[in-house]
Design an enzyme around this catalytic site. Structure first.
Site, mmCIF file in Angstrom:
data_model
loop_
_atom_site.group_PDB
_atom_site.id
_atom_site.type_symbol
_atom_site.label_atom_id
_atom_site.label_comp_id
_atom_site.label_asym_id
_atom_site.label_seq_id
_atom_site.Cartn_x
_atom_site.Cartn_y
_atom_site.Cartn_z
ATOM 1 N N TYR A 1 24.351 47.094 18.968
ATOM 2 C CA TYR A 1 24.982 47.114 17.581
ATOM 3 C C TYR A 1 25.945 48.540 17.478
ATOM 4 O O TYR A 1 26.885 48.536 17.143
ATOM 5 C CB TYR A 1 23.869 47.371 16.844
ATOM 6 C CG TYR A 1 24.406 47.579 15.191
ATOM 7 C CD1 TYR A 1 24.804 46.712 14.452
ATOM 8 C CD2 TYR A 1 24.130 48.757 14.751
ATOM 9 C CE1 TYR A 1 25.459 46.841 13.080
ATOM 10 C CE2 TYR A 1 24.652 48.883 13.528
ATOM 11 C CZ TYR A 1 25.223 48.037 12.471
ATOM 12 O OH TYR A 1 25.673 48.359 11.649
ATOM 13 N N ASP B 1 23.276 39.180 13.676
ATOM 14 C CA ASP B 1 23.548 38.575 12.571
ATOM 15 C C ASP B 1 24.954 39.427 12.280
ATOM 16 O O ASP B 1 25.872 38.806 11.621
ATOM 17 C CB ASP B 1 22.874 39.123 11.357
ATOM 18 C CG ASP B 1 22.284 40.273 11.202
ATOM 19 O OD1 ASP B 1 21.411 40.904 12.165
ATOM 20 O OD2 ASP B 1 22.723 41.176 10.338
ATOM 21 N N LYS C 1 13.955 37.118 13.333
ATOM 22 C CA LYS C 1 14.196 37.719 12.159
ATOM 23 C C LYS C 1 15.345 36.871 11.393
ATOM 24 O O LYS C 1 16.606 36.977 12.161
ATOM 25 C CB LYS C 1 14.621 39.158 12.164
ATOM 26 C CG LYS C 1 14.843 39.959 10.871
ATOM 27 C CD LYS C 1 15.457 41.427 11.100
ATOM 28 C CE LYS C 1 15.705 41.884 9.850
ATOM 29 N NZ LYS C 1 16.252 43.163 9.957
#
Length: 529
Positions: free
Chosen positions: A264, A299, A371
């Site tokens: 990320y 995500d 998640k």
């Protein structure tokens, strides 16, 4: 979800996992022979160095900069600190304060006996490991005594910028039914190459991650836990330029989850990829030892790419994140792989595609605590439509056995959530989860139907992508923009100057204390395969 509902090609899953294992093995060889400034600051923190100097610079930074200016960081901060403690007879905090005053240069302290310096460092490391193990035991005792909510866990965020206001909002959310509280960080804290000190009340877009703030929120949640007879989990961010330092702080203050992705920071914060790979490894090792569940950030890929066209990149990244996590000692139950309900609401059969992706993820990673992230990209000021989208999101989650449900806020596009926005989100999820509790057990997907064909295509493309990355290497893949359509150079990005080659006599006692025996050699320079 005990029943396998989708007919996924098991040979493709094996091929994808094998490619991901080899991709991460290649990176692990690089990690094994390098360290970083923040990894060494983490060693200093774990040894017990805390506080700031007269200019408000954290003492772990002061110590590591003192070693780095004399070219000694390749040997490891543990050795130099152990040597100074042994030579002067001070404790490690006194040594750091002397360095801050300018009365000690760590690399110039005579080495009377290397073995003794290492022994001092090993003793300090054992004390740190014992403190963390004690916090883990505390958590397990609390969970045994109070219990937890029921999966999918209700996960909400607080983001006032003021830790004391965050406490008010977090405890209210727990009373309303939240199982997990995440404290959003101050905007761009991930780009600070130090961790602020003290409690804070002036964050923008979130609250600074500091050890004192962690302590304040943990205490408040422990108090409300006794009131509601349920243990609420606390989340923060082990990410950015201080990734392992924040993991250490979280371990010491009994946080329960950490956002801790392997890529990320590279993709979305332009942090140097070599530094990120080294730091994610050390931070995940600490999280594993502390019993902390990590959350990955796949995500985010779909904020810059199309959720349907790029669905395979999410799956490919999940395979990579899984393998990096396993190498750091995290068991599957502590790996919270991220994904998202992100398909544009006007897409025909969007619900089918969302069900397909969620069910596929559940089956491919059966033991991980998934998640599931809410729709945000297409949320507008129409709060009624937003609420309807969140009903769909919650329905997909309970029907596919997701583990962690970050609740969507109907006012997402308008303002930071108010107490009643969070209440409505919790109420929505509780209603849907109860009303459709066993829906997934009654579903069978049509052979060769839309869902089966869609997931088969995602799995095929993810496997092909991973096998391509295996050939070119993960760093080259990131340079070419294979994830999230973002390209990052290997030598660019923030924090590149914090990457340091290890000397042959590099010393860091923590992997030997925190990793299972079978992972220790590959972490410290042995075979990575």
């Amino acid at each position: 979800m005990g029943e396998v509902l989708l007919e996924l090609d098991e040979d493709l899953i094996l091929r994808a996992r094998k490619a991901a294992r080899r991709i991460t093995a290649d990176i692990q060889k690089f990690i094994a022979v390098h360290t970083t400034t923040t990894t060494e600051r983490t060693v200093a923190r774990l040894f017990g160095i805390d506080g700031v100097d007269e200019d408000d610079v954290p003492l772990p930074n002061v110590v590591v900069e003192n070693i780095q200016k004399d070219g000694g960081l390749g040997r490891g901060a543990a050795f130099w600190l152990g040597n100074a403690v042994h030579y002067f007879g001070y404790d490690v905090q006194q040594v750091s304060e002397a360095v801050a005053r300018g009365s000690i240069d760590l690399c110039k302290v005579p080495v009377k006996a290397e073995d003794e310096a290492r022994k001092v460092a090993e003793d300090l490391a054992r004390e740190a490991a014992a403190r963390i193990a004690a916090r883990r035991a505390e958590r397990e005792a609390c969970v045994d005594r109070l219990g937890m909510g029921r999966e999918p866990y209700l996960y909400v965020i607080v983001a006032s910028g003021n830790i004391y206001e965050d406490v008010v909002q977090a405890t209210a959310a727990v009373r309303q039914g939240a199982d997990i509280i995440a404290v959003i960080r101050h905007t761009a804290q991930s780009l600070l190459d130090y961790v602020p000190y003290h409690a804070t009340s002036g964050g923008f877009g979130g609250t600074y991650a500091t050890q004192e703030n962690f302590r304040i929120m943990r205490k408040a949640l422990d108090e409300v836990a006794e009131e509601v007879h349920r243990y609420p989990r606390l989340v923060n961010y082990a990410s950015g330029l201080c990734m392992p330092e924040i993991a250490a702080m979280g371990a010491l203050e009994r946080l329960d989850m950490m956002l801790n992705d392997s890529m990320y920071g590279i993709l979305f914060r332009d942090i140097n990829m070599k530094r990120t790979f080294i730091d994610q490894s050390f931070s995940r090792m600490i999280n594993a030892f502390a019993g902390i569940v990590i959350n990955t950030g796949e995500d985010n890929y779909l904020t810059t790419d199309d959720p349907v066209e790029a669905a395979h990149t999410v799956l490919a990244s999940q395979f990579i994140n899984e393998q990096f996590a396993l190498r750091a000692g995290l068991p599957p139950k502590q790996i919270g792989l991220g994904h998202v309900f992100a398909i544009f609401p006007e897409v025909e059969d969007g619900l089918l595609y969302s069900l397909a992706q969620a069910q596929m993820t559940r089956q491919i990673f059966p033991d991980c605590l998934l998640k599931y992230m809410p729709p945000t990209k297409h949320i507008t000021g129409n709060i009624f439509k937003s609420y309807a989208e969140h009903v769909m999101f919650n329905l997909v989650s309970v029907a596919t056995g997701q583990g962690i449900q970050l609740l969507g806020m109907l006012t997402e596009a308008i303002h930071t959530p108010f107490l009643h926005d969070r209440f409505l989100a919790i109420d929505n999820a509780k209603y849907v989860f109860n009303f459709a509790r066993h829906l997934g057990e009654e579903i069978n997907y049509k052979k060769d139907g839309r869902v089966q064909r869609y997931t088969a295509d995602i799995l095929w493309r993810a496997t092909t992508m991973l096998e391509e990355i295996q050939q070119i290497g993960l760093m080259t893949a990131l340079e070419r923009g294979l994830f999230a359509r973002v390209k990052r150079p290997q030598t660019g990005g923030k924090g590149a100057d914090g990457v340091v080659p290890k000397s042959p006599d590099y010393f860091n006692p923590f992997p030997r204390l925190m990793l299972p025996a079978e992972l220790q050699d590959q972490f410290q320079g042995g075979e990575a395969e």
